[in-house]
Design a protein around this motif. Structure first.
Motif, PDB file in Angstrom:
ATOM      1  N   ALA A 210      -9.858  12.173   9.764  1.00  0.00           N
ATOM      2  CA  ALA A 210     -11.156  11.938   9.124  1.00  0.00           C
ATOM      3  C   ALA A 210     -12.277  11.595  10.087  1.00  0.00           C
ATOM      4  CB  ALA A 210     -11.018  10.815   8.087  1.00  0.00           C
ATOM      5  N   GLN A 211     -11.941  11.227  11.306  1.00  0.00           N
ATOM      6  CA  GLN A 211     -12.965  10.797  12.253  1.00  0.00           C
ATOM      7  C   GLN A 211     -13.996  11.905  12.473  1.00  0.00           C
ATOM      8  OE1 GLN A 211     -11.726   9.802  16.334  1.00  0.00           O
ATOM      9  NE2 GLN A 211     -12.945   7.951  16.150  1.00  0.00           N
ATOM     10  N   GLY A 212     -15.259  11.532  12.342  1.00  0.00           N
ATOM     11  CA  GLY A 212     -16.336  12.484  12.572  1.00  0.00           C
ATOM     12  C   GLY A 212     -16.634  13.411  11.414  1.00  0.00           C
ATOM     13  N   CYS A 213     -15.961  13.202  10.268  1.00  0.00           N
ATOM     14  CA  CYS A 213     -16.189  14.111   9.135  1.00  0.00           C
ATOM     15  C   CYS A 213     -17.537  13.883   8.464  1.00  0.00           C
ATOM     16  CB  CYS A 213     -15.058  13.993   8.119  1.00  0.00           C
ATOM     17  SG  CYS A 213     -15.079  12.462   7.136  1.00  0.00           S
ATOM     18  N   GLY A 214     -18.140  12.709   8.683  1.00  0.00           N
ATOM     19  CA  GLY A 214     -19.441  12.435   8.090  1.00  0.00           C
ATOM     20  C   GLY A 214     -19.415  12.115   6.618  1.00  0.00           C
ATOM     21  N   ARG A 215     -18.225  11.856   6.080  1.00  0.00           N
ATOM     22  CA  ARG A 215     -18.086  11.504   4.670  1.00  0.00           C
ATOM     23  C   ARG A 215     -17.328  10.187   4.563  1.00  0.00           C
ATOM     24  NH1 ARG A 215     -21.212  14.930   4.919  1.00  0.00           N
ATOM     25  NH2 ARG A 215     -21.297  16.942   3.827  1.00  0.00           N
ATOM     26  N   PRO A 216     -17.767   9.283   3.688  1.00  0.00           N
ATOM     27  CA  PRO A 216     -17.076   7.999   3.561  1.00  0.00           C
ATOM     28  C   PRO A 216     -15.698   8.135   2.934  1.00  0.00           C
ATOM     29  CG  PRO A 216     -18.794   8.185   1.901  1.00  0.00           C
ATOM     30  CD  PRO A 216     -18.940   9.378   2.800  1.00  0.00           C
ATOM     31  N   ILE A 217     -14.753   7.377   3.458  1.00  0.00           N
ATOM     32  CA  ILE A 217     -13.395   7.302   2.927  1.00  0.00           C
ATOM     33  C   ILE A 217     -13.228   5.911   2.321  1.00  0.00           C
ATOM     34  CG2 ILE A 217     -10.944   7.581   3.400  1.00  0.00           C
ATOM     35  CD1 ILE A 217     -12.599  10.043   4.172  1.00  0.00           C
ATOM     36  N   LEU A 218     -12.818   5.841   1.063  1.00  0.00           N
ATOM     37  CA  LEU A 218     -12.602   4.575   0.376  1.00  0.00           C
ATOM     38  C   LEU A 218     -11.106   4.371   0.180  1.00  0.00           C
ATOM     39  CD1 LEU A 218     -15.592   5.493  -0.378  1.00  0.00           C
ATOM     40  CD2 LEU A 218     -15.337   4.035  -2.396  1.00  0.00           C
ATOM     41  N   ALA A 219     -10.578   3.281   0.725  1.00  0.00           N
ATOM     42  CA  ALA A 219      -9.142   2.995   0.634  1.00  0.00           C
ATOM     43  C   ALA A 219      -8.798   2.476  -0.752  1.00  0.00           C
ATOM     44  CB  ALA A 219      -8.740   1.979   1.691  1.00  0.00           C
ATOM     45  N   GLY A 220      -7.771   3.034  -1.352  1.00  0.00           N
ATOM     46  CA  GLY A 220      -7.330   2.596  -2.668  1.00  0.00           C
ATOM     47  C   GLY A 220      -6.555   1.283  -2.587  1.00  0.00           C
ATOM     48  N   ILE A 221      -7.062   0.257  -3.257  1.00  0.00           N
ATOM     49  CA  ILE A 221      -6.434  -1.069  -3.275  1.00  0.00           C
ATOM     50  C   ILE A 221      -5.990  -1.359  -4.706  1.00  0.00           C
ATOM     51  CG2 ILE A 221      -6.712  -3.519  -2.778  1.00  0.00           C
ATOM     52  CD1 ILE A 221      -7.050  -1.751  -0.307  1.00  0.00           C
ATOM     53  N   PHE A 222      -4.706  -1.635  -4.875  1.00  0.00           N
ATOM     54  CA  PHE A 222      -4.128  -1.842  -6.206  1.00  0.00           C
ATOM     55  C   PHE A 222      -3.674  -3.289  -6.356  1.00  0.00           C
ATOM     56  CE2 PHE A 222      -0.917  -1.762  -9.493  1.00  0.00           C
ATOM     57  CZ  PHE A 222      -1.391  -0.821 -10.404  1.00  0.00           C
ATOM     58  N   LEU A 223      -4.046  -3.913  -7.464  1.00  0.00           N
ATOM     59  CA  LEU A 223      -3.610  -5.277  -7.750  1.00  0.00           C
ATOM     60  C   LEU A 223      -2.182  -5.258  -8.281  1.00  0.00           C
ATOM     61  CD1 LEU A 223      -4.000  -8.334  -8.144  1.00  0.00           C
ATOM     62  CD2 LEU A 223      -4.997  -7.806 -10.404  1.00  0.00           C
ATOM     63  N   LEU A 224      -1.262  -5.788  -7.486  1.00  0.00           N
ATOM     64  CA  LEU A 224       0.132  -5.942  -7.919  1.00  0.00           C
ATOM     65  C   LEU A 224       0.260  -7.274  -8.652  1.00  0.00           C
ATOM     66  CD1 LEU A 224       1.853  -4.725  -4.640  1.00  0.00           C
ATOM     67  CD2 LEU A 224       1.792  -3.501  -6.823  1.00  0.00           C
ATOM     68  N   LYS A 225       0.704  -7.227  -9.886  1.00  0.00           N
ATOM     69  CA  LYS A 225       0.749  -8.442 -10.700  1.00  0.00           C
ATOM     70  C   LYS A 225       2.060  -9.197 -10.581  1.00  0.00           C
ATOM     71  CE  LYS A 225      -2.100  -5.938 -14.009  1.00  0.00           C
ATOM     72  NZ  LYS A 225      -1.786  -4.596 -13.480  1.00  0.00           N
ATOM     73  N   SER A 226       3.101  -8.510 -10.138  1.00  0.00           N
ATOM     74  CA  SER A 226       4.429  -9.124 -10.051  1.00  0.00           C
ATOM     75  C   SER A 226       5.352  -8.193  -9.281  1.00  0.00           C
ATOM     76  CB  SER A 226       5.016  -9.361 -11.452  1.00  0.00           C
ATOM     77  OG  SER A 226       5.231  -8.115 -12.113  1.00  0.00           O
ATOM     78  N   ALA A 227       6.543  -8.701  -8.929  1.00  0.00           N
ATOM     79  CA  ALA A 227       7.543  -7.843  -8.302  1.00  0.00           C
ATOM     80  C   ALA A 227       7.984  -6.739  -9.265  1.00  0.00           C
ATOM     81  CB  ALA A 227       8.736  -8.684  -7.865  1.00  0.00           C
ATOM     82  N   LYS A 228       8.064  -7.056 -10.550  1.00  0.00           N
ATOM     83  CA  LYS A 228       8.421  -6.057 -11.555  1.00  0.00           C
ATOM     84  C   LYS A 228       7.417  -4.909 -11.558  1.00  0.00           C
ATOM     85  CE  LYS A 228       9.276  -5.546 -16.537  1.00  0.00           C
ATOM     86  NZ  LYS A 228       9.305  -6.257 -17.848  1.00  0.00           N
ATOM     87  N   ASN A 229       6.152  -5.256 -11.456  1.00  0.00           N
ATOM     88  CA  ASN A 229       5.087  -4.268 -11.392  1.00  0.00           C
ATOM     89  C   ASN A 229       5.278  -3.363 -10.165  1.00  0.00           C
ATOM     90  OD1 ASN A 229       1.478  -4.471 -10.877  1.00  0.00           O
ATOM     91  ND2 ASN A 229       2.647  -2.895 -11.882  1.00  0.00           N
ATOM     92  N   ALA A 230       5.623  -3.969  -9.022  1.00  0.00           N
ATOM     93  CA  ALA A 230       5.826  -3.198  -7.795  1.00  0.00           C
ATOM     94  C   ALA A 230       7.031  -2.263  -7.922  1.00  0.00           C
ATOM     95  CB  ALA A 230       6.015  -4.149  -6.612  1.00  0.00           C
TER      96      ALA A 230
END
Length: 328
Positions: A210-230
Motif C-alpha cells: 500500500a505504500q505510496g498508493c495515495g489512498r487511506p487504509i483504515l484498519a478494521g478493529i473489532f470489539l471482542l466481548k468475551s473468549a466465547k465471542n472470539a
C-alpha cells in the motif's frame, strides 16, 4: 446538463485534510423499525468521519442498506453506503447507485458480498453477476457520465465517492497485491480492512503493497466481548484466526467486556502507527466505541492532521515477549 459540484462529504474532507480517519459500523434492523440503529448512529456521529451501513452482512436478512443509509442522511448523519453484489444484477446495482446519488448519499463501499450459505436464508439464489472490482468500474463509469453499457446518463455524471474492502491477512500475498492494485485502478478512493488480528501482517501490507498508493487504509478493529465471542469468530468468520494468547487474556479476565474494550483501544493506538485510520466494529455494542476511542487517546472532535505517534509498548502490543498478548 451537468450537475453542480456538490459539497464534499465529511469523509472526503477528512481525507483532503490528511486527518486520521475514524469510521464505525452499524447494522440495519432485522425488522422495520430503525430506532435502535439511529440511536447508535447518533452516538457515533461526533466521533467519526462516516458511519458504515452494512448490506446483508454474513448473508443475514436485514433492512435495505440503501433505505438505512437514507435514514441516516435524513438525520444529518453521514453514511457510508455498503453495496454488495450478491443479491443484485447489473441493472439493480446501477439502479441503487442512481437512487443513492439522488438521495444525496455520496460514500459507497463496493463489496462482493458474503456467500448465501453463511446466512439465515440458505435457499436464496445468489446473483454475483459482478464482484467488487467490476462494481467499482461501474461506479467509475457512472461518475464519468455513462452506464455499464457506455450509454450516457441523460442528466450528467454522478459524484459518488467509492471505497473498497481489503484483507491484509489474505492467505495469498500475490493475490492480495493483484486485487488491491485492480481496485486502485478501478477508482477506489479509500480502503477499509477486514478485522485485523495480525498487526505484523498489516505492517507488511502497508510497507510492501500500500505504500505510496495515495489512498487511506483504515484498519478494521473489532470489539471482542468475551473468549466465547472470539471462539465463535474463529469458527465462523473466514480468514480470521484470533491468537490463542488473546483468547486466554479474555478467559482470565474478571470482566471480559472491560478487557475487550482495553484490547480494542490498544489496537487503535497500534493502528495509528501503521496506517491512516481505523474502522470500528462493535456488533450490538456500538455505544462502547466512544469509550474505545477515548482510551486510545482520541477526542470526540474530528482529529487534527495526522502525525504518527510513537509505537505503543511492544510488551503490550508487539506479541514478542512470551506470555504477553500478541496484539495481533
Amino acid at each position: 446538463m451537468n450537475n453542480p459540484c456538490p459539497p464534499l462529504s465529511r469523509l472526503q474532507q477528512g481525507i483532503h485534510r490528511g486527518e486520521f480517519l475514524i469510521t464505525a459500523e452499524v447494522m440495519p434492523p432485522k425488522g422495520g423499525n430503525p430506532a435502535q440503529m439511529l440511536q447508535m448512529a447518533q452516538l457515533l456521529h461526533p466521533w467519526v468521519h462516516g458511519i458504515n451501513v452494512t448490506d446483508g452482512s454474513r448473508a443475514v436478512l436485514r433492512m435495505s442498506s440503501l433505505a438505512a443509509a437514507s435514514l441516516l442522511q435524513q438525520h444529518h448523519l453521514e453514511p457510508i453506503y455498503q453495496l454488495a453484489c450478491r443479491d443484485r444484477n447489473r441493472i439493480a446495482l446501477q439502479a441503487d447507485l442512481l437512487g443513492a446519488h439522488g438521495l444525496g448519499i455520496r460514500n459507497v463501499l463496493a463489496l462482493t458480498g458474503d456467500p448465501v450459505k453463511a446466512g439465515d436464508q440458505p435457499k436464496a439464489k445468489a446473483v454475483f453477476e459482478y464482484e467488487s472490482v467490476r462494481l467499482l468500474q461501474v461506479i467509475q463509469k457512472l461518475n464519468q457520465g455513462g452506464d455499464s453499457e457506455n450509454q450516457p446518463l441523460p442528466d450528467g455524471a454522478l459524484t459518488l465517492f467509492p471505497g473498497a474492502a481489503v484483507d491484509p491477512q489474505s492467505g495469498s500475498w500475490s493475490g492480495l497485491q493483484s486485487r488491491f492494485e485492480r481496485k486502485l485502478q478501478a477508482g477506489a478512493q479509500f480502503f477499509q480492512s477486514q478485522m485485523i488480528v495480525d498487526f505484523d501482517r498489516l505492517e507488511k501490507f502497508m510497507t510492501q503493497i500500500a505504500q505510496g498508493c495515495g489512498r487511506p487504509i483504515l484498519a478494521g478493529i473489532f470489539l471482542l466481548k468475551s473468549a466465547k465471542n472470539a471462539h465463535y469468530i474463529n469458527k465462523y468468520v473466514p480468514g480470521v484466526q484470533i491468537p490463542e494468547a488473546l483468547i486466554q487474556r479474555l478467559e482470565q479476565a474478571e470482566q471480559p467486556l472491560e478487557t475487550g474494550i482495553t484490547i480494542a483501544s490498544e489496537q487503535v493506538q497500534w493502528a495509528q502507527h501503521l496506517c491512516q485510520g481505523v474502522h470500528l466494529m462493535a456488533v450490538k455494542r456500538e455505544d462502547l466505541i466512544p469509550e474505545i476511542l477515548t482510551r486510545a487517546g482520541l477526542s470526540s472532535t474530528i482529529p487534527a492532521p495526522y502525525t504518527p505517534p510513537a509505537p505503543p509498548d511492544p510488551r503490550v502490543h508487539g506479541a514478542k515477549p512470551a506470555g504477553e498478548i500478541p496484539e495481533k
